[in-house]
Design a protein around this motif. Sequence first.
Motif, PDB file in Angstrom:
ATOM      1  N   THR A 119      -2.888 -42.817 -49.675  1.00 38.68           N
ATOM      2  CA  THR A 119      -1.986 -43.724 -50.388  1.00 38.68           C
ATOM      3  C   THR A 119      -0.604 -43.841 -49.743  1.00 38.68           C
ATOM      4  O   THR A 119       0.196 -44.681 -50.162  1.00 38.68           O
ATOM      5  CB  THR A 119      -1.804 -43.279 -51.847  1.00 38.68           C
ATOM      6  OG1 THR A 119      -1.457 -41.887 -51.878  1.00 38.68           O
ATOM      7  CG2 THR A 119      -3.078 -43.502 -52.641  1.00 38.68           C
ATOM      8  N   LYS A 120      -0.322 -43.003 -48.752  1.00 38.99           N
ATOM      9  CA  LYS A 120       0.973 -43.116 -48.067  1.00 38.99           C
ATOM     10  C   LYS A 120       0.809 -42.630 -46.632  1.00 38.99           C
ATOM     11  O   LYS A 120       0.116 -41.635 -46.395  1.00 38.99           O
ATOM     12  CB  LYS A 120       2.055 -42.286 -48.766  1.00 38.99           C
ATOM     13  CG  LYS A 120       3.452 -42.455 -48.162  1.00 38.99           C
ATOM     14  CD  LYS A 120       4.455 -41.446 -48.737  1.00 38.99           C
ATOM     15  CE  LYS A 120       4.721 -41.689 -50.195  1.00 38.99           C
ATOM     16  NZ  LYS A 120       5.805 -40.792 -50.702  1.00 38.99           N
ATOM     17  N   GLU A 178       3.527 -47.200 -48.376  1.00 39.67           N
ATOM     18  CA  GLU A 178       2.891 -46.589 -49.550  1.00 39.67           C
ATOM     19  C   GLU A 178       2.192 -47.644 -50.391  1.00 39.67           C
ATOM     20  O   GLU A 178       2.751 -48.702 -50.694  1.00 39.67           O
ATOM     21  CB  GLU A 178       3.931 -45.866 -50.400  1.00 39.67           C
ATOM     22  CG  GLU A 178       3.335 -45.176 -51.621  1.00 39.67           C
ATOM     23  CD  GLU A 178       4.342 -44.347 -52.397  1.00 39.67           C
ATOM     24  OE1 GLU A 178       3.926 -43.606 -53.305  1.00 39.67           O
ATOM     25  OE2 GLU A 178       5.545 -44.435 -52.083  1.00 39.67           O
ATOM     26  N   GLU A 221      -1.293 -38.515 -57.281  1.00 40.36           N
ATOM     27  CA  GLU A 221      -1.044 -37.757 -56.063  1.00 40.36           C
ATOM     28  C   GLU A 221      -1.675 -36.373 -56.162  1.00 40.36           C
ATOM     29  O   GLU A 221      -1.874 -35.839 -57.255  1.00 40.36           O
ATOM     30  CB  GLU A 221       0.468 -37.613 -55.841  1.00 40.36           C
ATOM     31  CG  GLU A 221       1.178 -38.915 -55.578  1.00 40.36           C
ATOM     32  CD  GLU A 221       2.675 -38.721 -55.474  1.00 40.36           C
ATOM     33  OE1 GLU A 221       3.119 -37.567 -55.259  1.00 40.36           O
ATOM     34  OE2 GLU A 221       3.411 -39.711 -55.604  1.00 40.36           O
ATOM     35  N   GLU A 222      -1.966 -35.815 -54.998  1.00 38.94           N
ATOM     36  CA  GLU A 222      -2.533 -34.469 -54.943  1.00 38.94           C
ATOM     37  C   GLU A 222      -1.616 -33.487 -55.658  1.00 38.94           C
ATOM     38  O   GLU A 222      -0.399 -33.498 -55.472  1.00 38.94           O
ATOM     39  CB  GLU A 222      -2.717 -34.044 -53.490  1.00 38.94           C
ATOM     40  CG  GLU A 222      -3.467 -32.750 -53.317  1.00 38.94           C
ATOM     41  CD  GLU A 222      -3.862 -32.508 -51.876  1.00 38.94           C
ATOM     42  OE1 GLU A 222      -4.703 -31.634 -51.643  1.00 38.94           O
ATOM     43  OE2 GLU A 222      -3.329 -33.206 -50.980  1.00 38.94           O
ATOM     44  N   GLN A 244      -0.476 -39.010 -47.085  1.00 38.84           N
ATOM     45  CA  GLN A 244      -0.578 -38.422 -48.422  1.00 38.84           C
ATOM     46  C   GLN A 244      -1.930 -38.797 -49.015  1.00 38.84           C
ATOM     47  O   GLN A 244      -2.348 -39.956 -48.939  1.00 38.84           O
ATOM     48  CB  GLN A 244       0.529 -38.969 -49.324  1.00 38.84           C
ATOM     49  CG  GLN A 244       0.413 -38.570 -50.798  1.00 38.84           C
ATOM     50  CD  GLN A 244       1.499 -39.200 -51.633  1.00 38.84           C
ATOM     51  OE1 GLN A 244       2.650 -38.757 -51.616  1.00 38.84           O
ATOM     52  NE2 GLN A 244       1.170 -40.271 -52.325  1.00 38.84           N
ATOM     53  N   SER A 272      -4.290 -39.043 -52.389  1.00 39.92           N
ATOM     54  CA  SER A 272      -4.284 -39.092 -53.847  1.00 39.92           C
ATOM     55  C   SER A 272      -5.719 -39.048 -54.352  1.00 39.92           C
ATOM     56  O   SER A 272      -6.672 -39.278 -53.593  1.00 39.92           O
ATOM     57  CB  SER A 272      -3.582 -40.360 -54.339  1.00 39.92           C
ATOM     58  OG  SER A 272      -2.210 -40.353 -53.983  1.00 39.92           O
TER      59      SER A 272
END
Length: 238
Positions: free
Chosen positions: A139-140, A108, A213-214, A192, A194
């Motif tokens: 981002t992850k 992350e 984050e979303e 993930q 963002s």
Amino acid sequence: MNDNKRYIVCMLLSLLFIECTTTKQLQFKKGTTNNIELGVIVKKEGVLKNNIEVKGIPLLTEKLKVTITQKEFTKTSFAKYNSIYNSQKPIVSYSDDSQNKPTYFEVELIDDIGYATAINNDISIREYVKNSKDAGVITKIAMVTMATIDMTGVTASFIEDTANKTYAVSLYKKEELVQTINFSEVVIFEYQTSYFCYGKNERGQVVVMDIVEEGKSCKRPLERKAKKLNTIKRLADY
């Protein structure tokens, strides 16, 4: 319903069906996801916003800190890994009854400010994300690699630029670089996305200030859409 309306409805339904079908085929299929990696700028596309396309990657002037966590596969995460098409994918065996479940790594990006600075320093990337309502950043990631990743004694981990103008994960023991992990050598099976939060700098320019984050909102007075800030005047403008 007249013939013209019926034709339009049929066309829309056909397009929706094609989009849904394409989405299932394109998700994580090697060669069509443009090598999703940590830190790349992406755009979600399609009716269901499930297709993702890599748009670019900002140049870094410094290393950006990341965290690396080793996790055991669950039934759900193993199913996601198994669903990914990749001819070089490491073979992983999984059983709910096993005492020694296979593991993967979650990486992350945690240096949001450093990444925002990298975008603002890269004018073409900055202008793209400001003018695209769907632009985000990975981002992850969850990944599996055939290489051995030894976290023993590792004091810090970063993403850095490579000679190929991509990123790689670097592991350090104090000041010593002990391992480099190239994303081209791993299988990413989950990620993930963002999104960017915009504000005005001391010169009155609209720039990226943060990343969220979303599904989360930007902290005020930052805005999720850059164009909203273009209508806000500074006190000096009055």
